[in-house]
Motif scaffolding. Sequence first.
Motif, short mmCIF file in Angstrom:
data_model
loop_
_atom_site.label_atom_id
_atom_site.label_comp_id
_atom_site.label_asym_id
_atom_site.label_seq_id
_atom_site.Cartn_x
_atom_site.Cartn_y
_atom_site.Cartn_z
N UNK A 316 -30.41 6.79 -22.58
CA UNK A 316 -29.17 7.53 -22.28
C UNK A 316 -29.14 8.16 -20.89
N UNK A 317 -30.28 8.58 -20.36
CA UNK A 317 -30.29 9.16 -19.02
C UNK A 317 -30.00 8.10 -17.97
N UNK A 318 -30.50 6.89 -18.19
CA UNK A 318 -30.29 5.82 -17.22
C UNK A 318 -28.88 5.26 -17.30
N UNK A 319 -28.33 5.17 -18.49
CA UNK A 319 -27.00 4.61 -18.65
C UNK A 319 -26.95 3.14 -18.29
N UNK A 320 -25.75 2.67 -17.93
CA UNK A 320 -25.58 1.28 -17.53
C UNK A 320 -26.10 1.11 -16.11
N UNK A 321 -26.89 0.07 -15.89
CA UNK A 321 -27.54 -0.13 -14.59
C UNK A 321 -26.55 -0.63 -13.54
N UNK A 322 -26.80 -0.21 -12.30
CA UNK A 322 -26.02 -0.74 -11.18
C UNK A 322 -26.96 -1.49 -10.24
N UNK A 323 -26.43 -1.95 -9.12
CA UNK A 323 -27.26 -2.60 -8.12
C UNK A 323 -26.58 -2.52 -6.76
N UNK A 324 -27.36 -2.75 -5.73
CA UNK A 324 -26.86 -2.79 -4.36
C UNK A 324 -27.64 -3.87 -3.63
N UNK A 325 -26.93 -4.91 -3.18
CA UNK A 325 -27.57 -6.11 -2.64
C UNK A 325 -27.01 -6.44 -1.26
N UNK A 326 -27.87 -6.98 -0.40
CA UNK A 326 -27.47 -7.43 0.93
C UNK A 326 -28.22 -8.72 1.26
N UNK A 327 -27.51 -9.67 1.86
CA UNK A 327 -28.16 -10.90 2.34
C UNK A 327 -27.59 -11.25 3.70
N UNK A 328 -28.46 -11.56 4.65
CA UNK A 328 -28.05 -11.99 5.98
C UNK A 328 -28.12 -13.51 6.01
N UNK A 329 -26.96 -14.13 5.99
CA UNK A 329 -26.87 -15.58 5.86
C UNK A 329 -27.24 -16.28 7.16
N UNK A 330 -27.57 -17.57 7.04
CA UNK A 330 -28.01 -18.35 8.19
C UNK A 330 -26.89 -18.58 9.20
N UNK A 331 -25.63 -18.42 8.79
CA UNK A 331 -24.52 -18.58 9.74
C UNK A 331 -24.19 -17.28 10.48
N UNK A 332 -25.04 -16.27 10.29
CA UNK A 332 -24.85 -15.01 11.00
C UNK A 332 -24.03 -13.99 10.26
N UNK A 333 -23.54 -14.33 9.08
CA UNK A 333 -22.71 -13.40 8.31
C UNK A 333 -23.56 -12.56 7.37
N UNK A 334 -23.12 -11.31 7.14
CA UNK A 334 -23.75 -10.44 6.16
C UNK A 334 -22.94 -10.48 4.87
N UNK A 335 -23.63 -10.70 3.76
CA UNK A 335 -23.01 -10.70 2.43
C UNK A 335 -23.61 -9.54 1.65
N UNK A 336 -22.77 -8.76 0.99
CA UNK A 336 -23.29 -7.61 0.27
C UNK A 336 -22.45 -7.31 -0.96
N UNK A 337 -23.06 -6.59 -1.89
CA UNK A 337 -22.32 -6.15 -3.08
C UNK A 337 -21.51 -4.92 -2.72
#
Length: 559
Positions: A316-337
Amino acid sequence: MLRITDLRLPLRHAEDALRPAILERLGIIDAALKGFSVFKRSYDARKKTAIVLIYTLDCELADEAAVFARLAGDPHIRPTPDTNYRLVAQAPADWPHERRPLVVGFGPCGLFAALILAQMGLRPIVLERGKEVRQRTKDTWGLWRQGVLDPESNVQFGEGGAGTFSDGKLWSQISDPRHLTRKVLAEFVKAGAPEEILFVSKPHIGTFRLVSMIEKMRADIEALGGEIRFRQHVSDVLIEGREGSRHVRGVVLASGEQLRADHVVLALGHSARDTFTMLHERGVFMEAKPFSIGYRIEHPQSLIDAARFGSNAGHPILGAADYKLVHHASNGRSVYSFCMCPGGTVVAATSEPERVVTNGMSQYSRNERNANAGIVVGIGPQDYRQDGRSDGPVSPLDGMAFQRLWESRAYVMGGGGYQAPGQLVGDFIKGQHSSAFGNVLPSYKPGVHLTDLHEPDAAGRASLPAYALAAIREALPAFERQIKGFSLPDAVLTGVETRTSSPLRITRGRNLQSLNVAGLYPAGEGAGYAGGIMSAAVDGIEVAEALGADLLGRAVATA
């Protein structure tokens, strides 16, 4: 008071474990601890089998000076800072109110700007183009359930702003040396939010609770002499003077009514496109800024819980989990949640006819079956410029045109009726058409039409630019390495997410006023100075303080 930071205890510690932990940490006897309170509680889940709770505690001691002297140099022991909010100015009782300050917009920024101005005794007038929050909720459900859009009352427009139909997240990474976030949280608790938002590390409220809270805060503003007017669309601004010495003198409503004012807060949301166009035509300085575009992704919430918390999932203290993600793609673009919503739903967030926009929302309980988040790619003005050039300044309005292009394309790919185009993650990675849902059923209403998000129209446009598609396709397997199951073949992508932030900035100069129109105070998300409920609310406070100090200071000087 003395503050202890980074006091760590196991997730499943005894209910009465805090007091002895404090005594041990400070090296004092029980009688020396007169009392304590939890200022903040977070967790460290890097080791799923040994999750740790991290406390910040404020303690009242019998002899604080002696403890400070003994523990001098310990970075986790310091005096408790003063987090009480104090108004920067206060109008005298006989203050004249011929030209009361105006606040345009009643989202989180406008709400707190109006509240602070009212607490100063300046009796602001709020102009909100949409409807009261309960009627607005009905209109929003009309789009979700029946595919009927009201362009003036929807997820973007109306009392409470876009934040009302969100996860109700109340945390931010903004610098806050004056503890203004504490003021925001305290006002929310006063309005009926659970007191736990004062100490949990990632507080949230959810839509249902926000509705009644906003109504309570509206009543507080009105009790202090403020006035909130709904269905009041500002169609023009009155500006006097020549270049270099221009000053706002009021606004014009769509009804033709003029309201005179020398101080106007522009607390616009990021979707006030017609208002941005009007301000640009009136010569209010603004500039293009970066934002992001992408899709919403949905997984089973149980998958995210297990990946983040392991056997501790469901605590109950943790609740539903979240996340935070980042990827630096090979074409130079940043993708993130972006705007991750645990146990929530994907919602229709358009404000314009025949365009599809997605966003995410959770209730306070966060107990829906799916987790969702934006998976977005960062873009800049050179990506979305409309004049075909490769250099020089970009029009501040080009970002809006770019957003509209992909929102209209999504409407067509979704088959009309505000259905959204969607694709299974496995098929998206392979570049093949999706024909049937698997174990993950999308939550978006009015519905998701399965397709191939890469499929071009006659002009060669897919659901997003080619560089965005390539970057996201590369990022999804990369995210799998951080969260097991993230590239689940049955997970669903729903398009498109275009309104991650304002595509322009109404630039501020001295005293938080417009760079070239005195008395005009751009604020919040629409002005390009915030992102989310908390940062927008804090910006509203700061702008109200600047306006109040200017208004009252000028009056004192004149007197």
